[in-house]
Design an enzyme around this catalytic site. Structure first.
Site, mmCIF file in Angstrom:
data_model
loop_
_atom_site.group_PDB
_atom_site.id
_atom_site.type_symbol
_atom_site.label_atom_id
_atom_site.label_comp_id
_atom_site.label_asym_id
_atom_site.label_seq_id
_atom_site.Cartn_x
_atom_site.Cartn_y
_atom_site.Cartn_z
ATOM 1 N N ILE A 307 38.341 39.386 28.901
ATOM 2 C CA ILE A 307 37.961 39.601 30.174
ATOM 3 C C ILE A 307 38.414 38.838 31.342
ATOM 4 C CG2 ILE A 307 35.879 39.918 31.897
ATOM 5 C CD1 ILE A 307 34.091 40.641 29.782
ATOM 6 N N ASP A 351 40.004 58.285 68.732
ATOM 7 C CA ASP A 351 39.639 58.372 69.893
ATOM 8 C C ASP A 351 40.479 58.511 70.971
ATOM 9 O OD1 ASP A 351 37.094 58.993 69.911
ATOM 10 O OD2 ASP A 351 36.200 57.289 70.499
ATOM 11 N N ASN A 768 45.541 38.355 29.415
ATOM 12 C CA ASN A 768 44.299 38.536 28.782
ATOM 13 C C ASN A 768 44.811 39.492 27.285
ATOM 14 O OD1 ASN A 768 42.944 38.644 31.541
ATOM 15 N ND2 ASN A 768 41.676 37.737 29.822
#
EC number: 7.2.2.10
Length: 994
Positions: A307, A351, A768
């Site tokens: 992890i 807008d 990892n």
């Protein structure tokens, strides 16, 4: 009461059984309160703090880490001797990470919920009602007002509920309802029914809406709806019903987390099963249970290794740095994850007023009569430069600058503009800009007078504050304004009665100056002004004037035209009845036509370039406005949303036309259209929904309360800096300068940030993979532990975290705005990249295990054990002949772990250099293009030396200082990773990218 605007005043009164003069009886009030409830917006039922905290732990990876922390905590209890300190560090660190992540998550959620609360500020405190229990008007709390109440409102009041006007007690009633409808000018109200039951709020001219402000006048009305049934209440319900979706990156990381957790579970089970035969090994004291616990610890180490704990912190840091860069460009980001979403924006719904245009009305054309010869009439037409309220600009005739003062007609036109006017300019010293004081239309005329400077006033030496009204002041000194005949709907004009100032020689007698809608004013003109003389107005001359006005009002410009006229011999003051507005029309007769000015809310200078940028970047711009369709299309052509001669029949719709389409065609229309005019807030939400159904990522701008639901629904809600608090709190981003170009700059920044995030997410994940391979190999081959969880946490959080953060500073690619938006479904790691990470990760794992094994087998100061002894170290006892003359303690020595950790850290630093670019060689993109990365690599290595050489850190991390030969070995094992990645990049460049 539904559709109160379409009912007559009598119908409204009889519906509630009430009289306009007396109001509701106490009994009726009680019944209505029970039936309709109090007149307030209910407070939002937010999630409790506890619920928010629990939500943060619903993520699978977080749960795996939590489980790992609990298990390590239990195991730490049973550790003996020196081990205990190290054993407790690990669960403590994991818990700290989880708590920090949860705090950030809860804080972000809390911010999102404030939007609905901000609506409260538009709730009026008090209201004035007539009720049967009192003769006169009484002030009561706004929450106690019920449908059917007779309410009085006057200038300055905040409207307490949605009210149907019964009678107007002043010449006119003007209401500022910009917070609700976005209309920039105040609206004139009346009492007649509006027969269309489907009328949009802008057209409900006989209704007052809760939360809006009375700008001028006084009126009495009947309350039609209260609380949640009001227009502002409906907006609240829409906002409460809007669920916040996760950003594309959050979704990707969630998916990745789920896949990762499945892989971790599989590997953990595999490690257990492979070693089930070793549970009884002598090293565990022959106890099967202790063997199982040992491998349980390895499984926990695996979970910690797989992890990327540093990832959330690095992502947050990178996004925070991105928001700082955006703030410098006037885009203030309120929600961090939305920075990345900006990068895949495929549609911007903007807008018109104030975003694409300046929201500063300015006169850009005017004409006066040049000469009249019988029925033939020629005009002097002028154009005026400058698109803001700043008194800077030139008067041009045939594109050449002229002096306005040399045309008598322009002198009179300027006089009318200055006197028939209640507004002025003000220089705001803090912002450094000129602002309007009063109505936008009138301020445009004030600015025009300053630009014309008909009396050649010396203005160059004046300060900006004095310059604001210099030319207007000169004109106002010549004539004295006696009184004003207010604007009214029936005559569509207003006028002022002026007398010459004492010292003035310019004007002979009293004059009335009139301005108003051209058709109304010209119908009351008998003459036209030519120079200083007046000539009778004939039919052909009138036709000529009207044809030019029509041409200006349609076509490319769609200007808003005002006619200016004079009554040379007005009636005497004392003969005029000023409190009867019905008589005003009589006084504004027998006029002399002077000229016409055409004004518009001009497009911002930089917008056209930004729209072209969007087109190049594959982003569609849709203009959404409450204005009418002609004006909207004209502005679209001006700024490049439509080309000059493009046919726009199926690409521009009014809100009504859109509603009349069948649902399937509405959805199809959203796919094609680039302009929606005369729309209501509900249309905005609908348009966002349809666009989302095509997987478009939509950015929506807005500034009024009415825009809040759509802002909340769109992936990126963008509020204006000058907008309402509700719009700001419902949005992800606020434009400090209200400028469309800022959105485009923010999109560019978002794309750059995503590219950098991709690099460091991949960098951390490949690290990892290497750690998992390392632990898996040691367990599968039966080797002693090469890395323990505390060391893994240190690498994941600190030594990898620093270079990963620095990768967020990679310079953006040059062609970043020439590519189409990336698909939100595009995976973070595609097939080839996955193979690359497995290859690099495999090398990292093998190198780490190899470094530890090297110390056991070959190092000068190592034990020189055989490979068989190393892989069967668990069977090492004093009585085992295979391990004769060997101290079994050697298998727990810190040196091999130090070798493994040093190789892991060094390889990761090389990998950080590899991550500078996805496919570019380090020879093409050398390390010094990102100086932050070099700095972070030095810092990471320094921290690694710190835990190796500074007591008591080596004891906590179970490490030992390395000597020179060992460091040489570390470099020999680590550096080949650069060559390996260069080879993989070469293959990607030459064989996979065509």
């Amino acid at each position: 009461m539904e559709a109160a605007h379409s009912k007559s005043t009598e119908e409204c009164l009889s519906y509630f059984g009430v009289s306009e003069t007396t109001g509701l009886t106490p009994d009726q009030v009680k019944r209505h309160l029970e039936k309709y409830g109090p007149n307030e917006l209910p407070a939002e039922e937010g999630k409790s703090l506890w619920e928010l905290v629990v939500e943060q732990f619903e993520d699978l990876l977080v749960r795996i880490l939590l489980l790992a922390a609990c298990i390590s905590f239990v195991l730490a209890w049973f550790e003996e001797g020196e081990e205990t300190v190290t054993a407790f560090v690990e669960p403590f660190v994991i818990l700290l990470i989880l708590i920090a992540n949860a705090i950030v998550g809860v804080w972000q959620e809390r911010n999102a919920e404030n939007a609905i609360e901000a609506l409260k500020e538009y709730e009026p405190e008090m209201g004035k009602v007539y009720r049967a229990d009192r003769k006169s008007v009484q002030r009561i709390k706004a929450r106690d007002i019920v449908p059917g109440d007779i309410v009085e409102v006057a200038v300055g009041d905040k409207v307490p509920a949605d009210i149907r006007i019964l009678s107007i007690k002043s010449t006119t009633l003007r209401v500022d309802q910009s917070i609700l409808t976005g209309e920039s000018v105040s609206v004139i109200k009346h009492t007649d029914p509006v027969p269309d039951p489907r009328a949009v709020n802008q057209d409900k001219k006989n209704m007052l809406f809760s939360g809006t402000n009375i700008a001028a006048g006084k009126a009495v009305g009947i309350v039609a709806t209260t609380g949640v049934s009001t227009e502002i209440g409906k907006i609240r319900d829409q906002m409460a019903a809007t669920e916040q979706d996760k950003t594309p990156l959050q979704q990707k990381l969630d998916e990745f987390g789920e896949q990762l957790s499945k892989v971790i579970s599989l590997i953990c089970v595999a490690v257990w099963l492979i070693n089930i035969g070793h549970f009884n090994d002598p090293v565990h004291g022959g106890s099967w249970f202790r063997g199982a616990i040992y491998y349980f610890k390895i499984a926990v180490a695996l979970a910690v290794a797989a992890i990327p704990e540093g990832l959330p912190a690095v992502i947050t840091t990178c996004l925070a740095l991105g928001t700082r860069r955006m703030a410098k460009k006037n885009a203030i980001v309120r929600s961090l994850p939305s920075v990345e979403t900006l990068g895949c924006t495929s549609v911007i719904c903007s807008d018109k007023t104030g975003t694409l245009t300046t929201n500063q009305m300015s006169v850009c054309k005017m004409f006066i009569i040049d000469k009249v010869d019988g029925d033939i009439c020629s005009l002097n037409e002028f154009s005026i430069t400058g698109s803001t309220y700043a008194p800077e600009g030139e008067v041009l005739k045939n594109d050449k600058p002229v002096r306005a003062g040399q045309y008598d007609g322009l002198v009179e036109l300027a006089t009318i503009c200055a006197l028939c006017n209640d507004s002025s300019l003000d220089f705001n010293e803090t912002k450094g800009v000129y602002e309007k004081v009063g109505e936008a239309t009138e301020t445009a005329l004030t600015t025009l007078v300053e630009k014309m400077n008909v009396f050649n006033t010396e203005v160059r030496s004046l300060s900006k504050v004095e310059r604001a009204n210099a030319c207007n002041s000169v004109i106002r000194q010549l004539m004295k304004k006696e009184f004003t005949l207010e604007f009214s709907r029936d005559r569509k004009s207003m006028s002022v009665y002026c007398s010459p100032a004492k010292s003035s020689r310019a004007a002979v007698g009293n004059k009335m100056f009139v301005k108003g809608a051209p058709e109304g004013v010209i119908d009351r003109c008998n003459y036209v002004r030519v120079g200083t003389t007046r000539v009778p107005l004939t039919g052909p001359v009138k036709e000529k004037i009207m044809s030019v006005i029509k041409e200006w009002g349609t076509g490319r410009d769609t200007l808003r035209c005002l006619a200016l006229a004079t009554r040379d011999t007005p009636p005497k003051r004392e003969e005029m009845v000023l409190d009867d507005s019905a008589k005003f029309m009589e006084y504004e007769m027998d006029l002399t036509f002077v000229g016409v000015v055409g004004m518009l809310d001009p497009p911002r200078k930089e917008v056209t370039g930004s729209i072209q940028l969007c087109r190049d970047a594959g982003i569609r711009v849709i203009m959404i406005t409450g204005d009418n369709k002609g004006t909207a299309i004209a502005i679209c052509r001006r700024i490049g949303i439509f080309s000059e001669n493009e046919e726009v029949a199926d690409r521009a719709y009014t809100g009504r036309e859109f509603d009349d389409l069948p649902l399937a065609e509405q959805r199809e229309a959203c796919r094609r259209a680039c302009c929606f005019a005369r729309v209501e807030p509900s249309h905005k939400s609908k348009i966002v929904e349809y666009l989302q159904s095509y997987d478009e990522i939509t950015a929506m701008t807005g500034d009024g309360v009415n825009d809040a639901p759509a802002l909340k629904k769109a992936e990126i809600g963008i509020a204006m800096g000058s907008g309402t608090a509700v719009a700001k709190t419902a949005s992800e981003m606020v434009l400090a300068d209200d400028n469309f170009s800022t959105i485009v700059a923010a999109v560019e920044e978002g794309r750059a940030i995503y590219n950098n995030m991709k690099q460091f997410i991949r960098y951390l994940i490949s690290s990892n993979v290497g750690e998992v391979v390392c632990i898996f190999l040691t367990a599968a081959l039966g080797l002693p532990e090469a890395l323990i969880p505390v060391q893994l946490l240190w690498v994941n959080l600190v030594t990898d975290g620093l270079p990963a953060t620095a990768l967020g500073f990679n310079p953006p690619d040059l062609d970043i705005m020439d590519r189409p938006p990336r698909s939100p479904k595009e995976p973070l790691i595609s097939g080839w990249l996955f193979f690359r990470y497995m290859a690099i990760g495999g090398y990292v794992g093998a190198a780490t295990v190899g470094a530890a094994a090297w110390w056991f087998l070959y190092a000068e100061d190592g034990p020189h054990v055989s490979y068989h002894q190393l892989t069967h170290f668990m069977q090492c006892t004093e009585h085992n002949p295979e391990f004769d003359g060997l101290d079994c303690e050697v298998f727990e020595a810190p040196e091999p772990m130090t070798m493994a950790l040093s190789v892991l850290v060094t390889i990761e630093m090389c990998n950080a250099l590899n991550s500078l670019s996805e496919n570019q060689s380090l020879l093409r993109m050398p390390p010094w293009v990102n100086i932050w990365l070099l700095g972070s690599i030095c810092l990471s290595m320094s921290l690694h030396f710190l835990i190796l050489y500074v007591d008591p850190l080596p004891m906590i991390f179970k490490l030992r200082a390395l000597d020179f030969t060992q460091w040489l070995m570390v470099l020999k094992i680590s550096l080949p990773v650069i060559g390996l990645d260069e080879l993989l990049k070469f293959i990607a460049r030459n064989y996979l990218e065509g």
